[in-house]
Design a protein around this motif. Structure first.
Motif, PDB file in Angstrom:
ATOM      1  N   TYR A   1     -10.280  -3.904   0.918  1.00  0.00           N
ATOM      2  CA  TYR A   1      -9.386  -4.789   0.180  1.00  0.00           C
ATOM      3  C   TYR A   1      -7.926  -4.545   0.531  1.00  0.00           C
ATOM      4  CZ  TYR A   1      -7.487  -7.358  -3.843  1.00  0.00           C
ATOM      5  OH  TYR A   1      -6.812  -8.236  -4.649  1.00  0.00           O
ATOM      6  N   ARG A   2      -7.180  -5.643   0.638  1.00  0.00           N
ATOM      7  CA  ARG A   2      -5.736  -5.602   0.818  1.00  0.00           C
ATOM      8  C   ARG A   2      -5.119  -6.048  -0.503  1.00  0.00           C
ATOM      9  NH1 ARG A   2      -5.756  -9.972   4.616  1.00  0.00           N
ATOM     10  NH2 ARG A   2      -3.615  -9.668   5.341  1.00  0.00           N
ATOM     11  N   PRO A   3      -4.558  -5.115  -1.269  1.00  0.00           N
ATOM     12  CA  PRO A   3      -4.020  -5.469  -2.579  1.00  0.00           C
ATOM     13  C   PRO A   3      -2.889  -6.489  -2.488  1.00  0.00           C
ATOM     14  CG  PRO A   3      -4.267  -3.094  -2.369  1.00  0.00           C
ATOM     15  CD  PRO A   3      -4.468  -3.673  -0.996  1.00  0.00           C
ATOM     16  N   SER A   4      -2.521  -7.021  -3.651  1.00  0.00           N
ATOM     17  CA  SER A   4      -1.530  -8.098  -3.699  1.00  0.00           C
ATOM     18  C   SER A   4      -0.206  -7.701  -3.070  1.00  0.00           C
ATOM     19  CB  SER A   4      -1.313  -8.538  -5.149  1.00  0.00           C
ATOM     20  OG  SER A   4      -0.855  -7.457  -5.943  1.00  0.00           O
ATOM     21  N   MET A   5       0.220  -6.448  -3.257  1.00  0.00           N
ATOM     22  CA  MET A   5       1.498  -6.037  -2.690  1.00  0.00           C
ATOM     23  C   MET A   5       1.456  -6.032  -1.168  1.00  0.00           C
ATOM     24  SD  MET A   5       3.893  -2.746  -3.693  1.00  0.00           S
ATOM     25  CE  MET A   5       4.212  -3.350  -5.354  1.00  0.00           C
ATOM     26  N   MET A   6       0.330  -5.660  -0.609  1.00  0.00           N
ATOM     27  CA  MET A   6       0.183  -5.689   0.848  1.00  0.00           C
ATOM     28  C   MET A   6       0.248  -7.124   1.367  1.00  0.00           C
ATOM     29  SD  MET A   6      -2.871  -3.955   3.100  1.00  0.00           S
ATOM     30  CE  MET A   6      -2.611  -3.520   4.827  1.00  0.00           C
ATOM     31  N   LEU A   7      -0.402  -8.041   0.660  1.00  0.00           N
ATOM     32  CA  LEU A   7      -0.369  -9.450   1.057  1.00  0.00           C
ATOM     33  C   LEU A   7       1.037 -10.017   0.915  1.00  0.00           C
ATOM     34  CD1 LEU A   7      -3.696 -10.724  -0.551  1.00  0.00           C
ATOM     35  CD2 LEU A   7      -3.267 -10.211   1.858  1.00  0.00           C
ATOM     36  N   ASP A   8       1.737  -9.632  -0.150  1.00  0.00           N
ATOM     37  CA  ASP A   8       3.111 -10.091  -0.333  1.00  0.00           C
ATOM     38  C   ASP A   8       3.997  -9.609   0.806  1.00  0.00           C
ATOM     39  OD1 ASP A   8       2.506 -11.407  -2.675  1.00  0.00           O
ATOM     40  OD2 ASP A   8       3.138  -9.755  -3.970  1.00  0.00           O
ATOM     41  N   PHE A   9       3.821  -8.351   1.191  1.00  0.00           N
ATOM     42  CA  PHE A   9       4.622  -7.793   2.276  1.00  0.00           C
ATOM     43  C   PHE A   9       4.355  -8.538   3.583  1.00  0.00           C
ATOM     44  CE2 PHE A   9       5.304  -4.707   5.732  1.00  0.00           C
ATOM     45  CZ  PHE A   9       6.648  -4.417   5.520  1.00  0.00           C
ATOM     46  N   GLU A  10       3.089  -8.776   3.858  1.00  0.00           N
ATOM     47  CA  GLU A  10       2.723  -9.475   5.098  1.00  0.00           C
ATOM     48  C   GLU A  10       3.266 -10.898   5.126  1.00  0.00           C
ATOM     49  OE1 GLU A  10      -1.456  -7.034   5.920  1.00  0.00           O
ATOM     50  OE2 GLU A  10      -1.507  -9.057   5.056  1.00  0.00           O
TER      51      GLU A  10
ATOM     52  N   LEU B   1      -7.892   4.086   3.255  1.00  0.00           N
ATOM     53  CA  LEU B   1      -7.302   5.172   2.466  1.00  0.00           C
ATOM     54  C   LEU B   1      -8.386   6.103   1.931  1.00  0.00           C
ATOM     55  CD1 LEU B   1      -4.587   3.269   0.372  1.00  0.00           C
ATOM     56  CD2 LEU B   1      -4.295   4.504   2.525  1.00  0.00           C
ATOM     57  N   MET B   2      -9.475   5.523   1.476  1.00  0.00           N
ATOM     58  CA  MET B   2     -10.567   6.324   0.915  1.00  0.00           C
ATOM     59  C   MET B   2     -11.249   7.187   1.974  1.00  0.00           C
ATOM     60  SD  MET B   2     -10.914   5.910  -2.396  1.00  0.00           S
ATOM     61  CE  MET B   2      -9.185   6.308  -2.194  1.00  0.00           C
ATOM     62  N   ALA B   3     -11.222   6.730   3.220  1.00  0.00           N
ATOM     63  CA  ALA B   3     -11.940   7.438   4.290  1.00  0.00           C
ATOM     64  C   ALA B   3     -11.131   8.566   4.904  1.00  0.00           C
ATOM     65  CB  ALA B   3     -12.350   6.444   5.382  1.00  0.00           C
TER      66      ALA B   3
ATOM     67  N   VAL C   1       0.955   2.242  -1.530  1.00  0.00           N
ATOM     68  CA  VAL C   1       0.500   3.087  -0.419  1.00  0.00           C
ATOM     69  C   VAL C   1      -0.123   2.241   0.693  1.00  0.00           C
ATOM     70  CG1 VAL C   1      -1.048   4.971   0.240  1.00  0.00           C
ATOM     71  CG2 VAL C   1       0.228   5.094  -1.897  1.00  0.00           C
ATOM     72  N   THR C   2      -0.819   1.153   0.335  1.00  0.00           N
ATOM     73  CA  THR C   2      -1.369   0.285   1.385  1.00  0.00           C
ATOM     74  C   THR C   2      -0.259  -0.324   2.230  1.00  0.00           C
ATOM     75  OG1 THR C   2      -1.471  -1.608  -0.134  1.00  0.00           O
ATOM     76  CG2 THR C   2      -3.480  -0.290   0.109  1.00  0.00           C
ATOM     77  N   VAL C   3       0.891  -0.598   1.601  1.00  0.00           N
ATOM     78  CA  VAL C   3       2.031  -1.143   2.354  1.00  0.00           C
ATOM     79  C   VAL C   3       2.664  -0.070   3.226  1.00  0.00           C
ATOM     80  CG1 VAL C   3       4.327  -2.173   2.152  1.00  0.00           C
ATOM     81  CG2 VAL C   3       2.510  -2.910   0.614  1.00  0.00           C
ATOM     82  N   VAL C   4       2.959   1.069   2.626  1.00  0.00           N
ATOM     83  CA  VAL C   4       3.656   2.137   3.349  1.00  0.00           C
ATOM     84  C   VAL C   4       2.822   2.641   4.527  1.00  0.00           C
ATOM     85  CG1 VAL C   4       4.519   4.498   3.150  1.00  0.00           C
ATOM     86  CG2 VAL C   4       5.045   2.827   1.360  1.00  0.00           C
ATOM     87  N   LEU C   5       1.520   2.800   4.330  1.00  0.00           N
ATOM     88  CA  LEU C   5       0.654   3.326   5.388  1.00  0.00           C
ATOM     89  C   LEU C   5      -0.022   2.222   6.208  1.00  0.00           C
ATOM     90  CD1 LEU C   5      -1.078   6.368   3.625  1.00  0.00           C
ATOM     91  CD2 LEU C   5       1.030   6.295   4.966  1.00  0.00           C
ATOM     92  N   ASN C   6       0.209   0.968   5.829  1.00  0.00           N
ATOM     93  CA  ASN C   6      -0.402  -0.165   6.537  1.00  0.00           C
ATOM     94  C   ASN C   6      -1.914   0.028   6.670  1.00  0.00           C
ATOM     95  OD1 ASN C   6      -0.568  -2.605   7.932  1.00  0.00           O
ATOM     96  ND2 ASN C   6      -0.232  -1.637   9.930  1.00  0.00           N
ATOM     97  N   ALA C   7      -2.535   0.257   5.527  1.00  0.00           N
ATOM     98  CA  ALA C   7      -3.972   0.550   5.515  1.00  0.00           C
ATOM     99  C   ALA C   7      -4.627  -0.129   4.320  1.00  0.00           C
ATOM    100  CB  ALA C   7      -4.207   2.055   5.440  1.00  0.00           C
ATOM    101  N   THR C   8      -5.859  -0.588   4.502  1.00  0.00           N
ATOM    102  CA  THR C   8      -6.611  -1.189   3.412  1.00  0.00           C
ATOM    103  C   THR C   8      -7.225  -0.090   2.537  1.00  0.00           C
ATOM    104  OG1 THR C   8      -8.519  -1.342   4.896  1.00  0.00           O
ATOM    105  CG2 THR C   8      -7.143  -3.307   4.660  1.00  0.00           C
ATOM    106  N   THR C   9      -7.763  -0.471   1.393  1.00  0.00           N
ATOM    107  CA  THR C   9      -8.269   0.524   0.448  1.00  0.00           C
ATOM    108  C   THR C   9      -9.372   1.382   1.052  1.00  0.00           C
ATOM    109  OG1 THR C   9      -9.755  -1.173  -0.465  1.00  0.00           O
ATOM    110  CG2 THR C   9      -7.657  -0.815  -1.603  1.00  0.00           C
TER     111      THR C   9
END
Length: 313
Positions: free
Chosen positions: A260-269, A214-216, A203-211
């Protein structure tokens, strides 16, 4: 486990670099397999910036070929699952006869892959509750958390209980200052971790948002919660009952987490291949075989596959 026992780290990134660095710092003999960082780490060592106290290992045992490494008592696999096709050319060189392999990887099916490569080894799965990023060559930034949950693998999927090998590895981790929790049932623990991974990594990748973003947001949080509910239903259908309150525990922990930017988000970037198969596809297919559909998770998986193909050309 005595400090005379030695360790190999396969994948010296945010996970392997951090935990391997702690083991090395606390007196264990540790051998690191690297690729692009090999020359830098060989010459300048490893740097760990951590909320719990930063340190630098000026000299480490660094290798660029598995065939040059000694056989080790414990081999820690901290590669991305997208690189697991490399393990057949690595593990037979570094696992001591009767040794232990610890898979610090996300998703399902990783232990089965390892056991097929080294059938005589004891295979342990490790679930890392860690906010850590690799920010440069041989440079790890530990932001938050850091505990590991360990469980021993059984090919039949049954609970292995707390074995002597499991306790030995846990004792070594504890001696290195790593908080360890032991799981009697590794398969259950894997599904528990998926509650967070399937909800946040993609979801962080799809929405381009950090944790924290998303929580906010109420809409993003509703999506996260819906995916978590699917994972819990899938786990139950596969014979791994999760408590109803587990979702709220994960939500609360994430709200208290640093941005936090999870590992999948960092991989995508970074343009790296995404771990869609082990984190999404296998759980979705297992749940479907047990009669439970996961439509939100399926949609995220399809979006990730599209974004991944486009991102990597």
């Amino acid at each position: 486990m005595e400090e005379t026992m030695n360790f190999a780290i396969i994948g010296t990134g945010a996970v392997g670099g951090y935990y391997g660095g702690l083991l090395c710092r606390h007196g264990f003999e540790v051998h690191f397999l690297l690729r692009g960082d090999y020359v830098h780490v060989q010459e300048k060592g490893l740097t760990i910036d951590s909320k719990d106290g930063s340190f630098r290992l000026k000299q480490v045992n660094a290798y660029c070929r598995a065939s040059d490494m000694p056989r080790c008592d414990v081999v820690i696999v901290a590669l991305k699952t997208t690189a697991n096709d490399r393990l057949a050319g690595i593990l037979p060189h570094v696992v001591k006869p009767g040794g232990v392999v610890v898979a610090l990887q996300n998703g399902l099916g990783v232990e089965k892959t390892i056991q097929e490569i080294v059938p005589d080894a004891t295979v342990i799965g490790g679930l890392c509750f860690l906010c850590s990023n690799k920010i440069g060559p041989g440079h790890i930034h530990h932001l938050d958390f850091g505990s590991v949950r360990l469980g021993q693998y059984r090919a039949d999927g049954a609970a292995a209980g707390i074995t002597p090998e499991l306790r030995q590895v846990a004792d070594a981790f504890s001696a290195a200052g790593i908080s360890v929790d032991l799981a009697e049932d590794l398969a259950l623990a894997r599904w528990q971790k998926l509650v967070w991974n399937m909800a946040f990594n993609g979801v962080t990748v799809v929405l381009n948002a950090t944790t924290d973003q998303l929580m906010a947001d109420p809409s993003a949080l509703a999506l996260v919660r819906g995916i978590m509910e699917e994972v819990v239903a899938g786990a139950r259908a596969c014979g791994h009952p999760l408590d109803e309150n587990f979702i709220e525990i994960m939500i609360a922990a994430t709200k208290n987490m640093v941005a936090y930017r999870p590992s999948m988000m960092l991989d995508f970037e970074a343009g790296r291949e995404l771990e869609v198969e082990e984190i999404y596809r296998l759980p979705i297919s297992m749940a479907a075989a047990a009669g439970v559909a996961m439509p939100r998770s399926e949609t995220i998986a399809l979006q990730l596959e599209f974004l991944d193909r486009r991102n990597r050309g």
